[in-house]
Design an enzyme around this catalytic site. Structure first.
Site: not given
Ligand code: TRP
Ligand code: ZN
Length: 868
Positions: A120, A263, A296-297, A300, A319
């Site tokens: 991500e 996640e 949180h994770e 998701h 988010e």
């Molecule tokens: N989706 C992840 C969260 O909110 C966020 C995240 C983790 C992320 N690593 C990242 C976003 C690297 C951008 C780049 O839990």
């Molecule tokens: Zn998140």
């Protein structure tokens, strides 16, 4: 740079020309040369037979269509164009990548001795050429091949379906994920770990294996993460009726990670900061952080994975909603009031500051150059407030009906923010037409409220005006639908029932117009209003409260949040007044009556210690800075310090008594025990500014049987500049220098050291054996805390703080632009400081802009900041 990076626009969304239904990946893992073979089932969706795939930093080794080499293609600057494809085909792509050279920590990289991935938002394109967009959902089968001795664990998403070994010392494992997913949820980990195992049985009876992978030797630090995971799984069943959907849930803790955690379906990858904890290495705050991030994770899995985002402009869909869910989880398990207070502090401090900065954007941004720049407080925290407002408007039942409908409609698909609001609206019948503006309008609305009591008519009138100042991204603003939670009190503390037009009304008023009047009837005495209860909307509130009204609310408001907020408003009045006094060369003063109000809070035996600790905490320098168009860094710091000294001196006996009464011999992580430690350490933070400070801090450090008390002693010594500071810091470093994660707390204290020579010490600290410019946690601890939490030294008139920041940013522009781009934020707000400082900061920004290899992450922010 060949060409300046270009923005993408939300309204330009187009459905993909092709989709990929299945992908079989094979990774032949080697440190500097990993071969990735990707076999995709491609299906044409639109008119064109040309397929354009995303790809960055890849070496293309082979390209085949239906098993035969394919020549009709072109390599693009950031992708691969394949022409004349059959409507359905099998596409084989072989790429070569270098994980060891990957310091940006996106795609496949090495963290310590392990391979891991971060995909991500757009990291998968650094692994293979692909349709790297969240609306392409495929079923993944992943084979991982690596050296058996060095990498005994080979992990990916879903279930393990086969494994084997060959005679050259290498082995392989094959994973299959039955749930179609976008590429950003893909994960792979290979390494040697200790594993903490447990099991969870879901409400419908599914047995889920739980596995937490940590570096060898860290097994005794994984327990709290496991307990938190089980609590999260149970909570999501009870509160949201949502159950886990695979037979295994894995969490891997890694030391090199750009963010908090990720996640990935069935295989979360975590920054080790949000997994590893025991009482000797972690503070209570760390424990609560682990609970929140593990939650949180996990949450998701439904809000993010089962229903994902159609495009990255919709990021807040997953988010904002998932932050709302993790906040509710922490509030249901711990203190709701303390959680709310801390969330509101983040909104009023750094989020409001972001709204007022050159990077201001709506929770659903309209234009983006680098997606990584939009994992922001606005998308996450304000996004959660927007979900919370819908929860307030619909009530828990209506909201849960909305969630059910949302999953009925969108499970297994990529959805939009509009889809979510539509489901909430249809399920509840509540009109959210105007409310939708919260998704498209940026900036912080300001509510100005005035009141009038008519004793003869027995009416009480509240007039509410809302204004949203223009922001850099958006000049025109419209009135929003603001849920405005109010209560009226009689002098004896009784709640006055709200009545309008002869009917009882609820306590959440619908503010929808630029100016609106609410007349309450049958009000038999001049009431005291409690406004914006629970911070029912992310807005600034102006109301001319008298000191008496605020001290009344501190005691009589019916909920704890409103009491805390009254205390903060009382402090705010005197902080503002004192900043002016200091600017005019006068002393800081605080009336006895204000001190007494806080003394009353400390001495109350009805209030929970954790809450009292919050009541006694002053707003941060960052939050105060947000009140001013032109920030006087030194005046604000002087006032904050002087107020601490006044409160400490005036209440010394009470702080002292409470400090001694709250001592606990046994350590426990129960919420009540955390609360007692929090209040005791708040007392210490004040007492540090009295003549007992040095003795107390030193003794507490020596006697502490847990990290919370150890750190509180060091933090007190650091912020009050106590004599014992150097001894304590040296002792801690000698004890923990082999452990970077534990040293992060020490690095953070060096970063926010208020002493005159702080920057010299910080520069020297960069050669500490536990420090590394390759590790984002170390950088954030030492350098991030200097830039964000040490306003006086960072903004030193000499400009040395700015020059230091510039040097670091130029270095990190090449090594890790994502982390660099988070570090730069305080510099973007240069227009809020005096002319000399503005010029100094601007020079650093211009220096960055002139670099010929400036990363798109920094390019986007630097150009926005210099625009105008
Ligand atoms: N989706 C992840 C969260 O909110 C966020 C995240 C983790 C992320 N690593 C990242 C976003 C690297 C951008 C780049 O839990
Ligand atoms: Zn998140």
């Amino acid at each position: 740079m060949a060409q300046n990076p270009q923005a993408k626009y939300r309204t330009d969304y187009k459905e993909p020309s092709h989709t990929i239904t299945d992908i079989a990946l094979t990774f032949d893992l080697h440190d500097t040369a990993t071969t990735v073979s990707a076999v995709s089932q491609v299906k044409q969706m639109g008119q064109t037979t040309t397929l354009t795939l995303d790809g960055e930093g890849l070496e293309l080794k082979a390209l085949q269509v239906n098993g035969a080499d394919w020549q009709d293609y072109t390599l693009l600057e950031a992708g691969l164009e394949i022409r004349s494809l059959p409507a359905e085909c099998e596409l084989t792509i072989v790429t070569l990548i270098n994980p060891e050279a990957n310091s940006a920590l996106e795609g496949l990289y090495k963290s310590g001795g392990a391979f891991c991935t971060q995909c991500e938002a757009e990291g998968f394109r650094r692994i293979t050429y692909y349709l790297d967009r969240p609306d392409v959902l495929a079923k993944y089968t992943t084979t991982v091949i690596a050296d058996q001795a060095q990498y005994p664990f080979l992990l990916s998403n879903g279930n393990k379906i086969a494994e084997g070994s060959s005679d050259n010392g290498r082995h392989w494992v094959k994973w299959q994920d039955p749930h179609p997913k976008p590429a950003y949820l893909f994960a792979l980990v290979a390494g040697d770990f200790d594993v903490l195992r447990d099991q969870y049985i879901t409400q419908s009876g599914r047995h889920v294996a739980l596995e937490i992978f940590v570096d060898k030797g860290n097994l005794d630090r994984a327990n709290h993460a496991m307990v938190s995971l089980i609590n999260a799984m149970k909570w999501d069943e009870e509160r949201f009726d949502l159950e886990y959907d695979l037979d295994i849930y894995m969490v891997v803790a890694v030391d090199f990670f750009n963010m908090g955690a990720m996640e990935n379906k069935g295989l979360n990858v975590f920054n080790s900061k949000y997994v590893l904890a025991n009482e000797q290495t972690a503070t209570d705050t760390d424990y609560l952080g682990i609970e929140a991030v593990i939650g949180h994770e996990y949450f998701h899995n439904w809000t993010g994975n089962r229903v994902t985002c159609r495009d990255w402009f919709q990021l807040s869909l997953k988010e904002g909603l998932t932050v709302f869910r993790d906040q509710e989880f922490s509030s249901d398990l711990g203190s709701r009031a303390v959680n709310r207070i801390n969330n509101v502090r983040i909104i009023r401090g750094p989020q409001f500051a972001e709204d007022a900065s050159p990077m201001s954007h709506p929770i659903r941004p309209d234009q983006v150059i680098e997606m990584n720049n939009f994992y922001t407080l606005t998308v996450y925290e304000k996004g959660s407030e927007v979900i919370r407002m819908m929860h307030t408007l619909l009530g828990e039942q209506g909201f849960q009906k909305g969630m059910k409908l949302y999953f009925e409609r969108h499970d297994g698909t990529a959805a939009t923010c509009e889809d979510f609001v539509g489901a909430m609206e249809d399920a509840s019948g509540v009109d959210l037409k105007q409310f939708r503006l919260w998704y498209s309008q940026s900036g912080t609305p300001e509510l100005t409220v005035s009141s009038e009591y008519d004793a003869t008519a027995q009416t009480y009138t509240l007039t509410v005006e809302q204004v949203t100042e223009p922001t850099q991204d958006q000049k025109e603003k419209q009135p929003l639908h603001i849920p405005f939670d109010v209560e009226l009190y009689a002098k004896n503390g009784r709640v006055i029932p709200l009545q309008c037009n002869g009917e009882r009304v609820g306590h959440v008023l619908d503010v929808k117009q630029a100016k609106q009047t609410f007349v309450f009837e049958n009000v038999q005495e001049q009431p005291i209003p409690s406004l914006l209860r629970e911070f029912s909307a992310p807005v600034k509130l102006n109301y001319q409260y008298s000191d008496d009204e605020l001290t009344f609310l501190m005691v009589h408001a019916s909920n704890e949040f409103a009491r805390w907020d009254a205390g903060q408003m009382l402090l705010a009045k005197y902080i503002r007044a004192n900043v002016e006094r200091v600017q005019n060369g006068d002393n800081v003063t605080l009336p006895e009556s204000v001190v007494d109000a806080f003394r009353g809070v400390l001495l109350s035996d009805e209030l929970e210690p954790a809450f009292v600790a919050e009541m006694l905490s002053l707003p941060s320098h960052n939050e105060l800075s947000g009140w001013y168009k032109r920030v006087d860094v030194d005046a604000i710091a002087n006032v904050l310090k002087a107020l601490k000294v006044i409160l400490a001196t005036e209440m010394q006996d009470e702080f002292s008594a409470t400090y001694h009464v709250l001592k606990q011999d046994e350590y426990s992580i129960e919420h009540a025990a955390i609360g007692r430690r929090a209040l005791r350490n708040t007392c210490l933070a004040y007492l540090a500014f009295t003549e007992q400070g040095n003795t107390l801090a030193e003794a507490q450090y020596q006697q502490a049987n847990n990290m919370t008390d150890t750190m509180a002693a060091m933090a007190a010594a650091n912020s009050a500049g106590l004599m014992c500071r150097e001894t304590l810091m040296a002792d801690y470093s000698a004890k923990w220098k082999h452990d970077g994660l534990v040293m992060d707390k020490w690095f953070a204290l060096q970063g926010c050291n208020p002493a005159d020579n702080a920057l010299d010490v910080i520069k020297a600290t960069m050669s500490h054996e536990a420090f590394s410019m390759k590790n984002p946690n170390r950088i954030r601890s030492l350098i991030g805390s200097f830039l964000n939490m040490n306003p006086v030294r960072f903004h030193a008139k000499s400009g040395e703080g700015y020059r230091f920041a510039g040097e670091i940013l130029r270095e990190m522009n090449s090594s890790n632009p994502q982390v660099a781009s988070r570090l730069i934020d305080p510099l973007l707000k240069f227009r809020r400081y005096d002319e000399e400082r503005q010029a100094l900061i601007k020079a650093e920004l211009e220096g960055l802009k002139a670099m010929d290899n400036l990363a798109r992450d920094l390019y986007e922010k630097v150009t926005k900041a210099l625009e105008q």
